[in-house]
Design an enzyme around this catalytic site. Sequence first.
Site, PDB file in Angstrom:
ATOM      1  CG  ASP A 142      -1.849   1.008   1.113  1.00 21.32           C
ATOM      2  OD1 ASP A 142      -2.073   1.461   0.031  1.00 21.32           O
ATOM      3  OD2 ASP A 142      -2.802   1.176   2.080  1.00 21.32           O
ATOM      4  CG  HIS A 149      -4.194  10.539   2.473  1.00 22.42           C
ATOM      5  ND1 HIS A 149      -5.282  10.524   3.333  1.00 22.42           N
ATOM      6  CD2 HIS A 149      -3.749   9.685   2.956  1.00 22.42           C
ATOM      7  CE1 HIS A 149      -5.196   9.322   4.415  1.00 22.42           C
ATOM      8  NE2 HIS A 149      -4.258   8.772   4.220  1.00 22.42           N
ATOM      9  NE  ARG A 158       4.823  15.254  10.277  1.00 26.24           N
ATOM     10  CZ  ARG A 158       4.293  14.014   9.938  1.00 26.24           C
ATOM     11  NH1 ARG A 158       4.061  13.209  10.675  1.00 26.24           N
ATOM     12  NH2 ARG A 158       3.892  13.917   8.539  1.00 26.24           N
ATOM     13  CD  GLU A 212      -6.247   4.702   4.907  1.00 23.66           C
ATOM     14  OE1 GLU A 212      -5.616   3.977   4.177  1.00 23.66           O
ATOM     15  OE2 GLU A 212      -5.994   5.371   5.790  1.00 23.66           O
ATOM     16  CD  GLU A 214      -5.569   2.924   0.309  1.00 21.94           C
ATOM     17  OE1 GLU A 214      -4.645   1.993  -0.647  1.00 21.94           O
ATOM     18  OE2 GLU A 214      -5.374   3.072   1.115  1.00 21.94           O
ATOM     19  CG  ASP A 246      -5.760   0.216   3.983  1.00 19.42           C
ATOM     20  OD1 ASP A 246      -5.674  -0.984   4.636  1.00 19.42           O
ATOM     21  OD2 ASP A 246      -4.536   0.940   4.025  1.00 19.42           O
ATOM     22  NE  ARG A 250      -7.918   6.504   9.796  1.00 18.23           N
ATOM     23  CZ  ARG A 250      -7.165   6.492   8.845  1.00 18.23           C
ATOM     24  NH1 ARG A 250      -6.020   5.818   8.821  1.00 18.23           N
ATOM     25  NH2 ARG A 250      -7.714   6.334   7.454  1.00 18.23           N
ATOM     26  CD  GLN A 253      -3.143   4.522  10.898  1.00 22.86           C
ATOM     27  OE1 GLN A 253      -4.344   4.623  10.781  1.00 22.86           O
ATOM     28  NE2 GLN A 253      -2.235   4.939   9.821  1.00 22.86           N
ATOM     29  CE1 TYR A 257       1.857   7.626  14.563  1.00 22.76           C
ATOM     30  CE2 TYR A 257       3.253   7.558  12.598  1.00 22.76           C
ATOM     31  CZ  TYR A 257       2.834   8.289  13.577  1.00 22.76           C
ATOM     32  OH  TYR A 257       2.878   9.748  13.970  1.00 22.76           O
ATOM     33  CE  LYS A 266      -3.516   2.007   7.521  1.00 20.80           C
ATOM     34  NZ  LYS A 266      -4.081   2.816   6.829  1.00 20.80           N
ATOM     35  CB  THR A 270      -7.158  -5.021   2.653  1.00 13.97           C
ATOM     36  OG1 THR A 270      -6.323  -4.683   3.493  1.00 13.97           O
ATOM     37  CG2 THR A 270      -7.360  -3.947   1.338  1.00 13.97           C
ATOM     38  CD  GLU A 382      -7.597  12.730   4.128  1.00 17.00           C
ATOM     39  OE1 GLU A 382      -7.408  13.757   3.111  1.00 17.00           O
ATOM     40  OE2 GLU A 382      -7.541  11.840   3.671  1.00 17.00           O
TER      41      GLU A 382
HETATM   42 CA    CA Z   1      -3.992   2.909   3.008  1.00 17.14          CA
END
Ligand code: CA
Length: 438
Positions: A142, A149, A158, A212, A214, A246, A250, A253, A257, A266, A270, A382
Amino acid sequence: MKYSVNETHDPSLECRVKSAHDPRTDFPIQNLPLGVFIRLNCKSRPAIGVAIGDRILDLKQSREKGLLAGLDERLLEGVGSESLNDLMALGPEHWSALRRRISLLLRAGDASRQKAAEIEASLMPMSETRMVMPARIGDYTDFYASIYHARNVGKMFRPDTPLLPNYKYVPVGYHGRASSVVVSGTPVRRPWGQSEGQSAPEFKPSRMLDYELEVGAFVGTGNALGQSVGIREADAHLFGFCLVNDWSARDLQKWEYQPLGPFLAKSFATTISPWIVTMEALAPFRVPAMQRPLGDPAPLPYLADKEDMESGAIDLGLEVFLCPEGKSPVLLSRSNLRDLYWTFSQLLTHHCSNGCNLRPGDLIASGTVSGEGKGTGGCLLELTWRGSEPVKLPQGDTRCFLEDGDEVVMRGRAERDGFVGIGFGECRGRIVPSSDSF
Ligand code: CA
């Protein structure tokens, strides 16, 4: 090899299947996506088929009736298989030959009466079939190819440096889990996992379950270990595309991560759409790659190709719908595959630039496809800005993340003046509650 527009894309083609002329169908005669299906109500083995209107052309049966006679022996062997891997391994000339033959078979009035009866007998209603995985996926990768994104997610974590310094140089990706890639319609169980708690980490069902949006490319012909694929040849290694969801937890994650990237957040599921739209079918919808903003670095030479810049992107409109249990679907977002920072040729070339071998049936996903404007985010993270701006649904309902019973439906459609639009069908999955105890 770049596919050119040819007679199989001709908008004036007449199909013997009437529903293929319905302007709302995803599967006109100009599309001809490949998939693997099982007939309901009989104990048949999986078979390779082609979607046409509301029917499926059974390729194994077509072969047995001699409708594919004259095609290469390896191709005939491939179409009799229970997955697309053998066909994928053969290469673009073979894929094109098969497409041309199927197009001819499905054209109205282009066959003797006996042949027409045999073609008719090889067609079956989609409603009497169930789709299964189109290929054995050996490896799933992936990427993170949408700069919109990457920038949005970066901003949340950040605010001062949303894009890391490597983003504009190296197509960022991670190795996903192939064993848990499932076909559209498979229920998705809410995962348990570790996340940050008030005072200490907790182990519980995810509370921030997300999708997600994709697009995935299936690798056709592979490359040997230790060998790379130049950017000019990359296209010829791509067989076709499907939609990919996907699913992402969160809360898991965020906690897991760093420093090695996504893992259990993840790998629980999928989902892919069952029909693979071939590279050749998409030839009319190729467009220039995203224009890099002034001041951005040019791709390094091994990822730079004039032809790829001129026609490496695909104009594919994407939509996500949320369908809460027992309620009507609500459109959540729209975006377009053409807005990726990297083309699929660049992704593939980069993937094997170190000599990593790609094999027929490997899946390479784009990463979340988001656009620049509001309402174009390809995931709830998002759209709700990390849960701080809930999405409004009818009857006062809202969502920050997915609830049990929610179904996510993704659709993709390519349109262009002068051509017949083609679609990807659906990629759907419903969230079922986590197991009661662990
Ligand atoms: Ca993804």
